[in-house]
Design a protein around this motif. Structure first.
Motif, PDB file in Angstrom:
ATOM      1  N   GLY A  46       0.299  -1.327  -0.279  1.00  0.00           N
ATOM      2  CA  GLY A  46      -0.082   0.029  -0.072  1.00  0.00           C
ATOM      3  C   GLY A  46       1.013   0.961  -0.110  1.00  0.00           C
ATOM      4  N   GLN A  89      -9.071  -0.415  -1.610  1.00  0.00           N
ATOM      5  CA  GLN A  89      -8.021  -1.149  -2.520  1.00  0.00           C
ATOM      6  C   GLN A  89      -9.574  -1.054  -3.317  1.00  0.00           C
ATOM      7  OE1 GLN A  89      -5.743  -4.057  -2.949  1.00  0.00           O
ATOM      8  NE2 GLN A  89      -7.082  -5.759  -3.216  1.00  0.00           N
ATOM      9  N   GLU A  90     -11.323  -1.004  -1.726  1.00  0.00           N
ATOM     10  CA  GLU A  90     -12.210  -2.126  -2.568  1.00  0.00           C
ATOM     11  C   GLU A  90     -13.186  -0.273  -2.715  1.00  0.00           C
ATOM     12  OE1 GLU A  90     -10.234  -5.154  -0.705  1.00  0.00           O
ATOM     13  OE2 GLU A  90      -9.918  -3.002  -0.415  1.00  0.00           O
ATOM     14  N   PRO A 104     -11.338   3.416  -3.268  1.00  0.00           N
ATOM     15  CA  PRO A 104     -11.037   3.929  -3.456  1.00  0.00           C
ATOM     16  C   PRO A 104     -11.308   5.327  -3.540  1.00  0.00           C
ATOM     17  CG  PRO A 104     -11.398   3.372  -5.754  1.00  0.00           C
ATOM     18  CD  PRO A 104     -12.159   2.505  -4.968  1.00  0.00           C
ATOM     19  N   ASP A 133      -3.651   0.785   2.808  1.00  0.00           N
ATOM     20  CA  ASP A 133      -3.725  -0.564   2.551  1.00  0.00           C
ATOM     21  C   ASP A 133      -2.928  -1.061   3.205  1.00  0.00           C
ATOM     22  OD1 ASP A 133      -6.804  -0.489   1.263  1.00  0.00           O
ATOM     23  OD2 ASP A 133      -5.913   0.038  -0.643  1.00  0.00           O
ATOM     24  N   ARG A 141      -3.018  -5.465   3.978  1.00  0.00           N
ATOM     25  CA  ARG A 141      -4.137  -6.438   3.643  1.00  0.00           C
ATOM     26  C   ARG A 141      -5.309  -7.929   4.275  1.00  0.00           C
ATOM     27  NH1 ARG A 141      -8.053  -3.476   1.155  1.00  0.00           N
ATOM     28  NH2 ARG A 141      -8.712  -6.000   0.010  1.00  0.00           N
ATOM     29  N   TRP A 175      -7.998  -7.601   6.854  1.00  0.00           N
ATOM     30  CA  TRP A 175      -8.812  -7.172   5.589  1.00  0.00           C
ATOM     31  C   TRP A 175     -10.538  -7.820   6.299  1.00  0.00           C
ATOM     32  CZ3 TRP A 175     -11.484  -3.133   3.124  1.00  0.00           C
ATOM     33  CH2 TRP A 175     -12.565  -3.126   2.778  1.00  0.00           C
TER      34      TRP A 175
END
Length: 546
Positions: free
Chosen positions: A13, A444-445, A447, A470, A473, A476
């Motif tokens: 990230g 990431q999901e 932006p 991020d 991960r 998550w």
């Protein structure tokens, strides 16, 4: 944070770097703040700065201290400690005047799980101290509870054997010089509070209740009564005084530590009935003050016995599989803009932790997640002052540690339309690491939130200077935001640092109030206010997750 590490991935990230010092120039600061504020159309009575400045270190610290106190016994789902935490949160919500969105006009959204549950009418402690005394009963729940996995009936004379410890290696033997054969044994949980006995302040495997019960069974005892000992000192909270001692409650499950040392996955069965009693009930059974006997052992570091000749004690315990209720807490702050008040920004944190282990060690859960729960209380107060355009839901989840069960329950049946949930921001573990940074997952999901986070840095001075995006991960899917992500709600997950190994006290009895960086919790809470305020006031709602 849940310890479930399934479906892990590792993706790198980027970070948002803040200024290295405050001295960036007054003009630049005013321009930056003006730019951030101009994008958020205010209502006439909106007071975002007042809300932001209402977030106080002292109140935040007091809430964390209480939730993570020994008196709350690790807030296992379910437990009397979790219930006590729920009641405290409810009191604050009522004081703030927030609208309840739970069942029956309250703040609770109940759900159930299946456990081995005591059959109350079949569980008894019946006693008389001599043949001339009348038979009396202890009251279930107030004076005694059975020990999970220890079922049966027994009758015998009562004998007190200190802490029920026998160890040739440690040269300590509570059974030396006393016979327990055919008797009901009364003994304290834990170990003597003496630095020269066993390993001193640190509890050892010898304290394990099931180990004690097995050894007493092998020595001929027909039943065991363990005494729950209250904390050595009551927790003193600034502005609130001393906390009441923990109530007696049945323990459905036991804590398992992240270091993996000595903890069973589930209660272990024993061949004899075993119950736990309060100190007051134990004194009633024995006919003398058991707390004084325990203090005598503490001082001398030597066993103390007491036999009650002519006494009779009858124990009975039985369990069956049944549903046990616990609850999320749900509160609403109505939005100030009629055009947007049917849309909701969700702020959430789990308030449960992992409870107590059979040795008597408490998983205090100060960082995980008293820190996030206390931050959410501060945000609830701040938002009532700020008066955002959109409505805000404040959610405290139970059973997160068991697999995000509470948040899944909410998302399965939310009290408002799913389509009205514009965003969810989750707070889980805010109190360790560098105090000027916060880690955020979800870019990431989602932006579009990157711009929101940039604006949040410029809104009000949170003192968060670095926002790591991020990284981590593999975390998550391990906290409550993920339940919302699965139903299509844009989410961000705010947490303390990465990797997880930077916090060696995660899911251990070392996660204490004293170990927290409260300045970090305070700064993170203020930064979260900025993020939530922007999202609750922008004309456009965030885009759906990709």
């Amino acid at each position: 944070m849940s310890a479930d590490g399934a479906h892990r991935s590792r993706i790198g990230g980027t970070g948002i770097q803040g200024p290295k010092s405050v001295g960036t120039g007054l003009l630049a600061l005013l321009v930056a703040c003006g730019t951030a504020l101009s994008a958020v159309p205010p209502q006439e009575d909106a007071n975002p700065e007042g809300g932001f400045r209402s977030i106080e270190r002292e109140t935040l610290a007091a809430d964390v201290q209480v939730l993570a106190s020994p008196e709350f016994e690790g807030r296992d789902s379910p437990s009397v400690g979790l219930e006590r935490a729920a009641q405290r949160i409810e009191q604050r919500l009522k004081k703030l005047g927030l609208e309840p969105l739970g069942a029956n006009g309250g703040y609770r959204q109940p759900f159930t799980r299946t456990y081995a549950v005591p059959v109350q009418e079949a569980c008894q402690v019946e006693y008389r101290r001599s043949a001339d005394d009348p038979v009396d009963l202890l009251e279930y729940g107030e004076e005694f509870v059975p020990l999970a996995g220890c079922e049966g009936e027994a009758q015998g004379e009562l004998v007190f054997v200190g802490f029920g410890i026998t160890s040739s290696k440690e040269r300590y033997d509570d059974l030396r010089g006393v016979s327990v054969r055919g008797k009901v044994v009364l003994a304290y949980e834990g170990e003597p509070r003496n630095r020269k006995v066993l390993e001193g302040e640190a509890l050892t495997p010898i304290a394990d209740l099931y180990r004690k019960a097995r050894l007493l069974d092998e020595a001929g005892a027909v039943g065991v009564i363990f005494i729950r000992r209250p904390p050595e000192e009551a927790t003193k909270v600034k502005g609130e005084g001393s906390l009441e001692p923990p109530a007696l409650g049945f323990r459905y499950t036991w804590a398992r530590w992240n270091d993996g040392r000595g903890m069973p996955a589930q209660p272990r069965e024993q061949a004899i009935p075993v119950v736990e009693v309060s100190e007051a009930a134990a004194s009633e059974l024995l006919g003398e003050d058991v707390a004084k006997l325990a203090r005598k052992i503490d001082r001398a570091g030597k066993p103390v016995h007491a036999e009650l000749e002519g006494s009779t004690v009858f124990l009975a315990t039985r369990f069956e599989r049944d549903e046990v209720s616990m609850a999320n807490l749900v509160a609403k702050l109505p939005g100030s803009d009629p055009a947007l008040r049917e849309e909701y920004v969700v702020l959430g944190a789990h308030y449960d932790h992992i409870g107590v282990d059979p040795w008597g060690r408490i998983g205090y859960g100060a960082d995980d997640n008293a820190s996030g729960s206390a931050a959410l209380l501060e945000l609830a107060e701040a938002m009532t002052i700020a008066k955002p355009r959109r409505s805000v839901l404040f959610l405290w989840f139970a059973a997160e540690e068991d697999g995000l069960i509470g948040s899944r329950r909410f998302c399965d049946d939310p009290p408002v339309p799913r389509s009205s949930l514009v965003a969810m921001f989750n707070m889980d573990m805010l109190g360790r690491g560098e105090e000027d940074e916060v880690f955020v997952l979800g870019l990431q999901e989602n932006p579009g939130f990157k711009e929101t986070l940039k604006r949040a840095r410029k809104l009000f001075p949170s003192k968060v200077r670095k926002v790591e995006l991020d990284k981590g991960r593999d975390l998550w899917r391990r906290s409550d935001h993920y339940s919302f992500h699965k139903i299509g709600v844009p989410v961000l997950f705010f947490f303390e640092n990465y990797p997880e190994s930077k916090n060696p006290d995660y899911h251990t009895y070392r996660d204490t109030f004293e170990s927290l960086n409260l300045e970090k919790v305070w700064r993170s809470t203020r930064f979260l206010f900025n993020v939530a305020w922007i999202t609750a006031n922008d004309d456009e709602r965030p885009a759906p997750p990709r």
